[in-house]
Design a protein around this motif. Sequence first.
Motif, PDB file in Angstrom:
ATOM      1  N   GLU A 164       0.802  -1.019   0.001  1.00  0.00           N
ATOM      2  CA  GLU A 164      -0.233  -0.127   0.481  1.00  0.00           C
ATOM      3  C   GLU A 164       0.850   1.642   0.007  1.00  0.00           C
ATOM      4  N   GLU A 165       2.535   1.076   0.394  1.00  0.00           N
ATOM      5  CA  GLU A 165       2.928   2.528   0.318  1.00  0.00           C
ATOM      6  C   GLU A 165       3.716   2.012  -1.212  1.00  0.00           C
ATOM      7  N   ARG A 166       3.078   2.431  -2.429  1.00  0.00           N
ATOM      8  CA  ARG A 166       3.837   2.436  -3.399  1.00  0.00           C
ATOM      9  C   ARG A 166       4.217   3.687  -3.766  1.00  0.00           C
ATOM     10  N   SER A 167       3.618   4.859  -2.888  1.00  0.00           N
ATOM     11  CA  SER A 167       4.452   5.875  -3.311  1.00  0.00           C
ATOM     12  C   SER A 167       6.004   6.416  -3.200  1.00  0.00           C
ATOM     13  N   ARG A 168       6.129   5.179  -2.295  1.00  0.00           N
ATOM     14  CA  ARG A 168       7.419   5.190  -1.342  1.00  0.00           C
ATOM     15  C   ARG A 168       9.095   4.620  -1.989  1.00  0.00           C
ATOM     16  N   SER A 169       8.517   3.998  -3.458  1.00  0.00           N
ATOM     17  CA  SER A 169       9.645   3.469  -4.083  1.00  0.00           C
ATOM     18  C   SER A 169      10.311   2.307  -3.128  1.00  0.00           C
ATOM     19  N   LEU A 170      10.109   1.506  -2.244  1.00  0.00           N
ATOM     20  CA  LEU A 170      10.175   0.974  -1.131  1.00  0.00           C
ATOM     21  C   LEU A 170      12.028  -0.092  -2.068  1.00  0.00           C
ATOM     22  N   GLY A 171      10.680  -0.407  -2.550  1.00  0.00           N
ATOM     23  CA  GLY A 171      12.130  -1.895  -3.429  1.00  0.00           C
ATOM     24  C   GLY A 171      13.329  -0.779  -3.759  1.00  0.00           C
ATOM     25  N   THR A 172      13.491   0.205  -4.312  1.00  0.00           N
ATOM     26  CA  THR A 172      13.824   0.934  -5.004  1.00  0.00           C
ATOM     27  C   THR A 172      15.490   0.877  -3.879  1.00  0.00           C
ATOM     28  N   TYR A 173      14.471   1.845  -2.682  1.00  0.00           N
ATOM     29  CA  TYR A 173      14.551   2.704  -1.429  1.00  0.00           C
ATOM     30  C   TYR A 173      15.703   1.762  -0.995  1.00  0.00           C
ATOM     31  N   MET A 174      15.135  -0.086  -0.621  1.00  0.00           N
ATOM     32  CA  MET A 174      15.918  -1.035   0.082  1.00  0.00           C
ATOM     33  C   MET A 174      17.759  -1.082  -0.851  1.00  0.00           C
ATOM     34  N   ILE A 175      17.137  -0.393  -1.589  1.00  0.00           N
ATOM     35  CA  ILE A 175      18.805  -0.812  -2.242  1.00  0.00           C
ATOM     36  C   ILE A 175      19.753  -0.226  -2.363  1.00  0.00           C
ATOM     37  N   LEU A 176      18.892   1.141  -2.247  1.00  0.00           N
ATOM     38  CA  LEU A 176      19.721   2.167  -1.785  1.00  0.00           C
ATOM     39  C   LEU A 176      20.493   2.449  -1.183  1.00  0.00           C
ATOM     40  N   ASP A 177      19.751   2.010   0.989  1.00  0.00           N
ATOM     41  CA  ASP A 177      19.823   2.079   1.671  1.00  0.00           C
ATOM     42  C   ASP A 177      21.473   0.714   1.718  1.00  0.00           C
ATOM     43  N   HIS A 178      21.218  -1.003   1.124  1.00  0.00           N
ATOM     44  CA  HIS A 178      22.016  -1.931   0.640  1.00  0.00           C
ATOM     45  C   HIS A 178      23.495  -1.179   0.012  1.00  0.00           C
ATOM     46  N   ILE A 179      23.504  -0.606  -0.601  1.00  0.00           N
ATOM     47  CA  ILE A 179      24.128   0.045  -1.585  1.00  0.00           C
ATOM     48  C   ILE A 179      25.116   0.608   0.093  1.00  0.00           C
ATOM     49  N   GLU A 180      25.269   1.786   0.267  1.00  0.00           N
ATOM     50  CA  GLU A 180      24.994   2.505   1.444  1.00  0.00           C
ATOM     51  C   GLU A 180      25.733   1.179   2.303  1.00  0.00           C
ATOM     52  N   ARG A 181      25.194   0.226   3.206  1.00  0.00           N
ATOM     53  CA  ARG A 181      25.336  -0.446   4.001  1.00  0.00           C
ATOM     54  C   ARG A 181      27.021  -1.369   3.332  1.00  0.00           C
ATOM     55  N   THR A 182      26.460  -1.842   2.130  1.00  0.00           N
ATOM     56  CA  THR A 182      27.774  -2.623   2.102  1.00  0.00           C
ATOM     57  C   THR A 182      28.752  -1.546   2.139  1.00  0.00           C
ATOM     58  N   ARG A 183      28.943  -0.114   1.022  1.00  0.00           N
ATOM     59  CA  ARG A 183      30.298   0.673   1.566  1.00  0.00           C
ATOM     60  C   ARG A 183      30.050   1.519   3.027  1.00  0.00           C
ATOM     61  N   ASN A 184      29.560   1.085   3.852  1.00  0.00           N
ATOM     62  CA  ASN A 184      30.567   1.668   5.265  1.00  0.00           C
ATOM     63  C   ASN A 184      30.759   0.076   5.861  1.00  0.00           C
ATOM     64  N   LEU A 185      31.012  -1.180   5.136  1.00  0.00           N
ATOM     65  CA  LEU A 185      31.125  -2.169   5.582  1.00  0.00           C
ATOM     66  C   LEU A 185      32.660  -2.346   4.986  1.00  0.00           C
ATOM     67  N   GLY A 186      33.177  -1.560   3.835  1.00  0.00           N
ATOM     68  CA  GLY A 186      34.560  -1.637   3.845  1.00  0.00           C
ATOM     69  C   GLY A 186      34.291  -2.582   2.244  1.00  0.00           C
ATOM     70  N   LEU A 187      33.380  -2.873   1.985  1.00  0.00           N
ATOM     71  CA  LEU A 187      32.680  -3.844   0.823  1.00  0.00           C
ATOM     72  C   LEU A 187      32.206  -3.491  -0.525  1.00  0.00           C
ATOM     73  N   PRO A 188      33.168  -4.293  -2.199  1.00  0.00           N
ATOM     74  CA  PRO A 188      33.347  -3.592  -3.244  1.00  0.00           C
ATOM     75  C   PRO A 188      32.172  -3.373  -4.083  1.00  0.00           C
ATOM     76  N   TYR A 189      30.790  -4.262  -3.390  1.00  0.00           N
ATOM     77  CA  TYR A 189      29.619  -4.839  -3.835  1.00  0.00           C
ATOM     78  C   TYR A 189      28.596  -5.403  -3.047  1.00  0.00           C
TER      79      TYR A 189
END
Length: 249
Positions: free
Chosen positions: A189-214
């Motif tokens: 029901e939260e379609r306007s948030r684009s949560l699928g995209t948001y979670m990927i963006l959040d994981h990119i930042e988490r991966t970067r913070n862990l010092g991992l490349p991919y």
Amino acid sequence: MTVHHPQTPQFFLTSPSPCPYLTGQAERKVFTHLVGERAPSLLDLLSQGGFRRSQNIAYRPACESCRACVSVRILVDEFRPSRSMRRILARNQDLVGRMGMPAPSSEQYSLFRRYLDDRHTHGGMSEMSVLDYAMMVEDSQVDTRLVQYRLRGPDSFFSEQSDGDLVGVALSDVMGDGMSMVYSFFEPEERSRSLGTYMILDHIERTRNLGLPYLYLGYWVNGSSKMDYKIRFQPQEHLMPKGWERYAG
């Protein structure tokens, strides 16, 4: 007679079944079990070869007449969000994501069922029970984390007890060279948030913070519109016959 060392993984091939992504195609998978102390290092090695994890199974497509499934990983250090992605990040500033051990809950399963009933009513996961869901989350012998995304409460900065409703969940593995998003789901029901995209963006930042490349996203299926979203996260590499190559599409 062939003798298998107890530490040597054995690989198996599934029977053909209808492809869930491309009409008229049949899919087969090659798979092995991830068990014992070597499971994390084996997953690291197999992920380099395009395998994915589901519970204690590592698998990859082995279709006889189709090569549409392509393994994708994002180069997190070079990634910069597009203008539309920045808008999605801003739209979800009222969310807090907390990463912890993979522990299932009835609240998660209720959200999981709403997601499946909205998005995947005829998929292979549509009949999953609460026990099936618990096994999907818990049945892992590698470094698996569960990220829960909730509405930010008035005191969320100080205590997670203040967090609000659950709107998204991501089950992810931490490997030697990156994070791998195993499965994610969110409030339909939260379609306007684009949560699928948001979670990927959040994981990119988490991966970067862990010092991992991919950040490994699984398979992009050339010709399947529901997999096109994975191409939006650039730069990325695709696993080709000669190895991982930078995608220039």
